[in-house]
Design a protein around this motif. Structure first.
Motif, PDB file in Angstrom:
ATOM      1  N   ALA A  31       0.817  -1.218   0.000  1.00 37.58           N
ATOM      2  CA  ALA A  31       0.000   0.000   0.000  1.00 37.58           C
ATOM      3  C   ALA A  31       0.851   1.268   0.000  1.00 37.58           C
ATOM      4  N   LEU A  32       2.165   1.124   0.211  1.00 37.37           N
ATOM      5  CA  LEU A  32       3.040   2.301   0.168  1.00 37.37           C
ATOM      6  C   LEU A  32       3.097   2.833  -1.260  1.00 37.37           C
ATOM      7  N   GLY A  33       3.039   4.133  -1.385  1.00 39.41           N
ATOM      8  CA  GLY A  33       3.176   4.734  -2.700  1.00 39.41           C
ATOM      9  C   GLY A  33       4.616   4.613  -3.185  1.00 39.41           C
ATOM     10  N   PRO A  34       4.846   4.704  -4.490  1.00 35.61           N
ATOM     11  CA  PRO A  34       6.204   4.533  -5.014  1.00 35.61           C
ATOM     12  C   PRO A  34       7.200   5.552  -4.462  1.00 35.61           C
ATOM     13  N   ARG A  35       6.777   6.786  -4.300  1.00 33.77           N
ATOM     14  CA  ARG A  35       7.690   7.814  -3.768  1.00 33.77           C
ATOM     15  C   ARG A  35       8.035   7.520  -2.315  1.00 33.77           C
ATOM     16  N   GLN A  36       7.024   7.202  -1.517  1.00 33.47           N
ATOM     17  CA  GLN A  36       7.245   6.898  -0.109  1.00 33.47           C
ATOM     18  C   GLN A  36       8.150   5.677   0.036  1.00 33.47           C
ATOM     19  N   ARG A  37       7.875   4.642  -0.742  1.00 35.56           N
ATOM     20  CA  ARG A  37       8.688   3.430  -0.694  1.00 35.56           C
ATOM     21  C   ARG A  37      10.131   3.734  -1.069  1.00 35.56           C
ATOM     22  N   SER A  38      10.311   4.518  -2.116  1.00 33.63           N
ATOM     23  CA  SER A  38      11.653   4.880  -2.579  1.00 33.63           C
ATOM     24  C   SER A  38      12.429   5.628  -1.494  1.00 33.63           C
ATOM     25  N   LEU A  39      11.785   6.573  -0.836  1.00 39.22           N
ATOM     26  CA  LEU A  39      12.451   7.331   0.228  1.00 39.22           C
ATOM     27  C   LEU A  39      12.824   6.432   1.401  1.00 39.22           C
ATOM     28  N   LEU A  40      11.925   5.514   1.748  1.00 40.54           N
ATOM     29  CA  LEU A  40      12.217   4.600   2.855  1.00 40.54           C
ATOM     30  C   LEU A  40      13.345   3.638   2.504  1.00 40.54           C
ATOM     31  N   VAL A  41      13.365   3.134   1.287  1.00 37.47           N
ATOM     32  CA  VAL A  41      14.446   2.236   0.864  1.00 37.47           C
ATOM     33  C   VAL A  41      15.771   2.994   0.851  1.00 37.47           C
ATOM     34  N   GLU A  42      15.742   4.221   0.394  1.00 40.96           N
ATOM     35  CA  GLU A  42      16.960   5.045   0.395  1.00 40.96           C
ATOM     36  C   GLU A  42      17.463   5.240   1.833  1.00 40.96           C
ATOM     37  N   ALA A  43      16.566   5.531   2.768  1.00 35.78           N
ATOM     38  CA  ALA A  43      16.959   5.685   4.172  1.00 35.78           C
ATOM     39  C   ALA A  43      17.509   4.377   4.727  1.00 35.78           C
ATOM     40  N   LEU A  44      16.891   3.265   4.363  1.00 37.56           N
ATOM     41  CA  LEU A  44      17.357   1.957   4.806  1.00 37.56           C
ATOM     42  C   LEU A  44      18.767   1.674   4.302  1.00 37.56           C
ATOM     43  N   MET A  45      18.997   1.897   3.034  1.00 31.44           N
ATOM     44  CA  MET A  45      20.322   1.631   2.462  1.00 31.44           C
ATOM     45  C   MET A  45      21.389   2.539   3.078  1.00 31.44           C
ATOM     46  N   HIS A  46      21.039   3.797   3.316  1.00 31.30           N
ATOM     47  CA  HIS A  46      21.981   4.717   3.949  1.00 31.30           C
ATOM     48  C   HIS A  46      22.329   4.228   5.363  1.00 31.30           C
ATOM     49  N   ALA A  47      21.312   3.805   6.103  1.00 34.89           N
ATOM     50  CA  ALA A  47      21.545   3.309   7.462  1.00 34.89           C
ATOM     51  C   ALA A  47      22.405   2.044   7.441  1.00 34.89           C
ATOM     52  N   ARG A  48      22.159   1.165   6.481  1.00 32.33           N
ATOM     53  CA  ARG A  48      22.976  -0.062   6.381  1.00 32.33           C
ATOM     54  C   ARG A  48      24.431   0.276   6.072  1.00 32.33           C
ATOM     55  N   ARG A  49      24.645   1.256   5.209  1.00 34.77           N
ATOM     56  CA  ARG A  49      26.032   1.677   4.937  1.00 34.77           C
ATOM     57  C   ARG A  49      26.673   2.229   6.202  1.00 34.77           C
ATOM     58  N   ASP A  50      25.893   2.976   6.985  1.00 40.07           N
ATOM     59  CA  ASP A  50      26.419   3.527   8.233  1.00 40.07           C
ATOM     60  C   ASP A  50      26.740   2.432   9.243  1.00 40.07           C
ATOM     61  N   VAL A  51      25.969   1.347   9.255  1.00 35.78           N
ATOM     62  CA  VAL A  51      26.303   0.208  10.124  1.00 35.78           C
ATOM     63  C   VAL A  51      27.680  -0.318   9.735  1.00 35.78           C
ATOM     64  N   GLY A  52      27.909  -0.499   8.444  1.00 36.03           N
ATOM     65  CA  GLY A  52      29.210  -0.992   7.978  1.00 36.03           C
ATOM     66  C   GLY A  52      30.350  -0.069   8.360  1.00 36.03           C
ATOM     67  N   ARG A  53      30.129   1.228   8.177  1.00 35.32           N
ATOM     68  CA  ARG A  53      31.168   2.200   8.555  1.00 35.32           C
ATOM     69  C   ARG A  53      31.471   2.120  10.042  1.00 35.32           C
ATOM     70  N   ALA A  54      30.425   2.037  10.854  1.00 33.15           N
ATOM     71  CA  ALA A  54      30.605   1.977  12.303  1.00 33.15           C
ATOM     72  C   ALA A  54      31.337   0.702  12.711  1.00 33.15           C
ATOM     73  N   LEU A  55      31.003  -0.407  12.068  1.00 28.57           N
ATOM     74  CA  LEU A  55      31.699  -1.659  12.370  1.00 28.57           C
ATOM     75  C   LEU A  55      33.177  -1.566  12.024  1.00 28.57           C
ATOM     76  N   ARG A  56      33.464  -1.007  10.846  1.00 29.97           N
ATOM     77  CA  ARG A  56      34.875  -0.874  10.449  1.00 29.97           C
ATOM     78  C   ARG A  56      35.639   0.057  11.385  1.00 29.97           C
ATOM     79  N   ALA A  57      34.953   1.097  11.885  1.00 26.17           N
ATOM     80  CA  ALA A  57      35.581   2.055  12.796  1.00 26.17           C
ATOM     81  C   ALA A  57      35.561   1.568  14.244  1.00 26.17           C
ATOM     82  N   ARG A  58      34.875   0.448  14.476  1.00 23.83           N
ATOM     83  CA  ARG A  58      34.703  -0.089  15.832  1.00 23.83           C
ATOM     84  C   ARG A  58      34.089   0.947  16.769  1.00 23.83           C
ATOM     85  N   ASP A  59      33.080   1.636  16.247  1.00 26.29           N
ATOM     86  CA  ASP A  59      32.381   2.678  16.991  1.00 26.29           C
ATOM     87  C   ASP A  59      31.019   2.116  17.416  1.00 26.29           C
ATOM     88  N   ALA A  60      30.971   1.608  18.647  1.00 27.25           N
ATOM     89  CA  ALA A  60      29.766   0.927  19.132  1.00 27.25           C
ATOM     90  C   ALA A  60      28.561   1.862  19.181  1.00 27.25           C
TER      91      ALA A  60
END
Length: 110
Positions: A31-60
């Motif tokens: 039921a999510l509209g395409p724009r809303q879904r796109s923005l949420l997926v973009e936020a999700l991918m950005h957050a996942r990249r930040d998890v990787g960065r934090a893990l590499r930096a060992r920043d809990a």
């Protein structure tokens, strides 16, 4: 039945789950509209990249914050939290398909 040539995970007939390595994973809310879904997926991918960065930096602390953003995005997409369907059907998210009513359907795919 011929073997599947499609590399995408199968989706249950009701569109509620993907099956990955024998486990059900809840699909995004259709039921999510395409724009809303796109923005949420973009936020999700950005957050996942930040998890990787934090893990590499060992920043809990940064890892905890990034994982919390991943969770919020997945809840907003409908992949976690309360089910997005309203018919009262149980949620089998993260369960082995073998232990759910979808087992027969899944075996018929092979």
């Amino acid at each position: 039945m011929p073997p599947r040539t499609d590399k995408r995970p199968p989706t249950t007939p009701d569109g509620r789950y993907l099956v990955v390595e024998g486990r059900l994973w809840r699909c995004s809310n259709p039921a999510l509209g395409p724009r809303q879904r796109s923005l949420l997926v973009e936020a999700l991918m950005h957050a996942r990249r930040d998890v990787g960065r934090a893990l590499r930096a060992r920043d809990a602390r940064a890892e905890r914050e990034a994982r919390a953003r991943v969770h919020r995005a997945k809840v907003a997409l409908g992949e976690r939290g309360p089910p997005w369907w309203t018919d009262g059907a149980p949620d089998f998210n993260r369960r082995l398909v073998e232990n759910t009513p979808y087992a027969g359907w899944f075996h018929a795919l092979r």
